[in-house]
Design a protein around this motif. Structure first.
Motif, PDB file in Angstrom:
ATOM      1  N   GLY A 185       9.834 -24.201 -13.038  1.00  0.00           N
ATOM      2  CA  GLY A 185      10.439 -22.999 -12.483  1.00  0.00           C
ATOM      3  C   GLY A 185       9.454 -22.283 -11.597  1.00  0.00           C
ATOM      4  O   GLY A 185       8.253 -22.269 -11.878  1.00  0.00           O
ATOM      5  N   SER A 219      17.664 -20.246 -21.898  1.00  0.00           N
ATOM      6  CA  SER A 219      16.984 -20.620 -20.654  1.00  0.00           C
ATOM      7  C   SER A 219      17.702 -21.716 -19.894  1.00  0.00           C
ATOM      8  O   SER A 219      17.436 -21.921 -18.721  1.00  0.00           O
ATOM      9  CB  SER A 219      15.554 -21.081 -20.978  1.00  0.00           C
ATOM     10  OG  SER A 219      15.597 -22.236 -21.789  1.00  0.00           O
ATOM     11  N   ASN A 247       4.878 -22.667  -8.734  1.00  0.00           N
ATOM     12  CA  ASN A 247       5.685 -23.145  -9.861  1.00  0.00           C
ATOM     13  C   ASN A 247       4.907 -23.031 -11.169  1.00  0.00           C
ATOM     14  O   ASN A 247       3.660 -23.086 -11.202  1.00  0.00           O
ATOM     15  CB  ASN A 247       6.105 -24.604  -9.649  1.00  0.00           C
ATOM     16  CG  ASN A 247       6.982 -24.769  -8.419  1.00  0.00           C
ATOM     17  OD1 ASN A 247       8.063 -24.216  -8.351  1.00  0.00           O
ATOM     18  ND2 ASN A 247       6.496 -25.525  -7.434  1.00  0.00           N
ATOM     19  N   GLY A 280       5.436 -24.756 -15.165  1.00  0.00           N
ATOM     20  CA  GLY A 280       6.285 -25.640 -15.956  1.00  0.00           C
ATOM     21  C   GLY A 280       5.484 -26.597 -16.805  1.00  0.00           C
ATOM     22  O   GLY A 280       4.256 -26.523 -16.892  1.00  0.00           O
ATOM     23  N   TRP A 320      14.302 -23.962  -9.813  1.00  0.00           N
ATOM     24  CA  TRP A 320      14.062 -24.505 -11.142  1.00  0.00           C
ATOM     25  C   TRP A 320      14.545 -25.949 -11.189  1.00  0.00           C
ATOM     26  O   TRP A 320      15.366 -26.383 -10.376  1.00  0.00           O
ATOM     27  CB  TRP A 320      14.749 -23.680 -12.224  1.00  0.00           C
ATOM     28  CG  TRP A 320      16.251 -23.608 -12.078  1.00  0.00           C
ATOM     29  CD1 TRP A 320      16.973 -22.632 -11.473  1.00  0.00           C
ATOM     30  CD2 TRP A 320      17.204 -24.586 -12.534  1.00  0.00           C
ATOM     31  NE1 TRP A 320      18.316 -22.907 -11.506  1.00  0.00           N
ATOM     32  CE2 TRP A 320      18.483 -24.100 -12.163  1.00  0.00           C
ATOM     33  CE3 TRP A 320      17.089 -25.809 -13.201  1.00  0.00           C
ATOM     34  CZ2 TRP A 320      19.645 -24.817 -12.442  1.00  0.00           C
ATOM     35  CZ3 TRP A 320      18.249 -26.498 -13.489  1.00  0.00           C
ATOM     36  CH2 TRP A 320      19.524 -26.010 -13.116  1.00  0.00           C
TER      37      TRP A 320
END
Length: 518
Positions: free
Chosen positions: A357, A22, A168, A170, A375
């Motif tokens: 992200g 990632s 988003n 995260g 990101w």
């Protein structure tokens, strides 16, 4: 242990591979740091190893003349008191119903159960810190700005409104538990949870024992009240007869006065035990936590249907260390040790990650189109450099706490040993004491009968009868008290050996089996 280590190693390897895939290609400097940190994730633990200390008591119960009657009970038995369900120990049907009511309604027991739920939630809070907290956000930003635009007529001021949209997913400030700080806090919360579960068991044992004690005390005081009432009735009949004899000149005024004193004393005893029986009922209602139906009250000690069974007694090492209050103290000691691990980890760097992200666009219609992805990855390392001795002081305080809980654990074992030894000392002597008291009652009854006969034939004055009657009444009272002490001693012995938290022999109740695992 090897299987556990391999399992953790495989988990760490999988997590490392996922992070490597990632990470963006440009973060070549951050990669080695993160990967090496993740490899150490399961290897570091600052918690001190726990070893159960040797019990600070002797290996056997005390010996001596007070314990001779226990010689047949002193051998280690596979069936310990804690394995005897309270239904099997308390055979009286009415007492069983009262215990059931107390287990449902007693407020102390309710608080103990709620404390378990509270500590369970606290454990789950600490455990959640081991995992990243993932959040999703959708936002819109609108702004209006004034712009000066030159023209042939001069400068023209126009307003321009702009919009931006983003979605988003995260996590923020996820701490990599390299040095075991979070795992230590989780272990501390777990041990605290287990301690509250043992506290609940201890509260249940105390509640059951108190219900039985109050129930038996009520039965004994009813016996005392009946004895006082019978004595008063007998004295009133004697007063009536003596008054008639006095009227015919066959008795003196001194005899009448002495009997009147005896009647007054008997009336005082009746009122005293009438009040005591009422207080016993109130105590039983309080411990049961609900009104007690009159049909569940005992009539007398003699009316109880084999209320208790005998108890096999094992060695202290196999009994006392399994008492709920001792286990509670041990879990508290383990929690204090786990806290030391968390404070040791405070001396080392803390590594946390913030990752985000999603997609962003200036127009809502193109928010999820190709090329709108965004990101960000923010690794952070916090290194303690100077704290004026705060971390060291916190660690010293935690070590002192651990030593305090160690002393309390040892004291709980010593207290448990002392309680069992005291109960055994009573158990070893109450049998002979009861036999001696029964003999005293028989002798006092015979003395009273003879002195009364001598008075009726005019040989002695009534003072001799009065003294014999007082001796008999006191002996009968003491017999009831001794009988109560003998039965209560079995209740105490059952309690101090850790019995009373199971419903049937070897079968835990539903509340107990479900409360010890988070």
């Amino acid at each position: 242990m090897n299987a556990i280590f391999m399992h953790k190693h495989i988990q760490s390897k999988r997590l490392t591979q996922a992070v490597r895939q990632s990470l963006p290609a440009g973060l070549s400097i951050v990669k080695p740091l993160l990967l090496s940190s993740l490899l150490l994730l399961s290897a570091c633990n600052m918690m001190p190893a726990y070893h159960r200390v040797d019990p600070p008591v002797t290996a056997k119960w005390p010996e001596g003349s007070a314990y001779q009657a226990n010689s047949g009970m002193m051998q280690d038995d596979a069936t310990q008191a804690m394995a005897i369900g309270w239904r099997n120990f308390f055979a009286d049907a009415r007492l069983q119903q009262l215990i059931e009511m107390a287990l449902k309604n007693n407020r102390d027991l309710r608080v103990a159960v709620l404390n378990i739920e509270k500590s369970r939630a606290q454990f789950q809070i600490e455990r959640s810190a081991l995992f990243p907290q993932v959040t999703g956000t959708v936002s819109e930003t609108a702004s209006r700005q004034l712009t000066q635009i030159p023209s042939a007529q001069g400068t023209t001021v126009q307003s321009i409104t702009s919009h931006s949209y983003s979605a988003n997913l995260g996590f923020s400030s996820y701490e990599l538990d390299i040095f075991g700080r979070i795992r230590s806090l989780k272990a501390q919360a777990l041990e605290t949870f287990l301690a509250t579960a043992e506290a609940r068991r201890s509260t249940q044992i105390s509640t059951i024992a108190e219900v039985a004690t109050d129930y038996l005390t009520l039965a004994a005081d009813k016996d005392q009240l009946k004895l006082a009432q019978d004595t008063l009735k007998s004295q009133q009949e004697t007063l009536t007869i003596t008054q008639r004899r006095y009227d015919f000149g066959q008795a003196s005024g001194v005899d009448v006065s002495q009997i009147q004193q005896s009647v007054a004393t008997a009336r005082v005893n009746v009122m005293t035990y009438t009040s005591q029986v009422a207080q016993d009922r109130n105590a039983l209602v309080l411990i049961v936590g609900a009104p007690v139906p009159s049909e569940l009250e005992p009539d007398s000690l003699a009316s109880l249907d084999k209320p208790l069974r005998d108890i096999p007694v094992g060695l202290p090492s196999s009994v006392l260390l399994q008492r709920p209050d001792v286990l509670e103290a041990e879990h508290q000691l383990k929690a204090a040790s786990a806290n030391i691990g968390a404070l040791r980890a405070a001396f080392f760097p803390t590594i946390s990650l913030t990752a985000l992200g999603g997609v962003a666009s200036t127009s809502l219609s193109s928010l999820f189109t190709h090329g709108s992805g965004t990101w960000s990855l923010v690794p952070e390392i916090s290194v303690p450099i100077f704290d004026a001795g705060k971390n060291r002081a916190n660690l010293n305080s935690a070590i002192a706490d651990r030593d305090i809980y160690l002393a309390q654990y040892e004291k709980s074992v010593q207290t448990a040993f002392s309680e069992v030894a005291n109960a055994l000392a009573q158990h070893g002597t109450l049998g002979e004491q009861l036999e001696a008291q029964q003999a005293l009652v028989a002798a006092s009854q015979q003395s009273y009968d003879l002195s009364k006969a001598r008075y009726n034939y005019g040989v002695d004055g009534y003072l001799t009868v009065l003294d014999s009657q007082r001796t008999l009444f006191t002996a009968q009272q003491d017999l009831i008290t001794t009988n109560l002490s003998k039965i209560n001693n079995l209740v105490t012995l059952y309690k101090v050996l850790g019995g009373g938290w199971q419903t049937e022999t070897g079968v835990a109740s539903a509340d107990d089996t479900g409360a010890e695992k988070p």
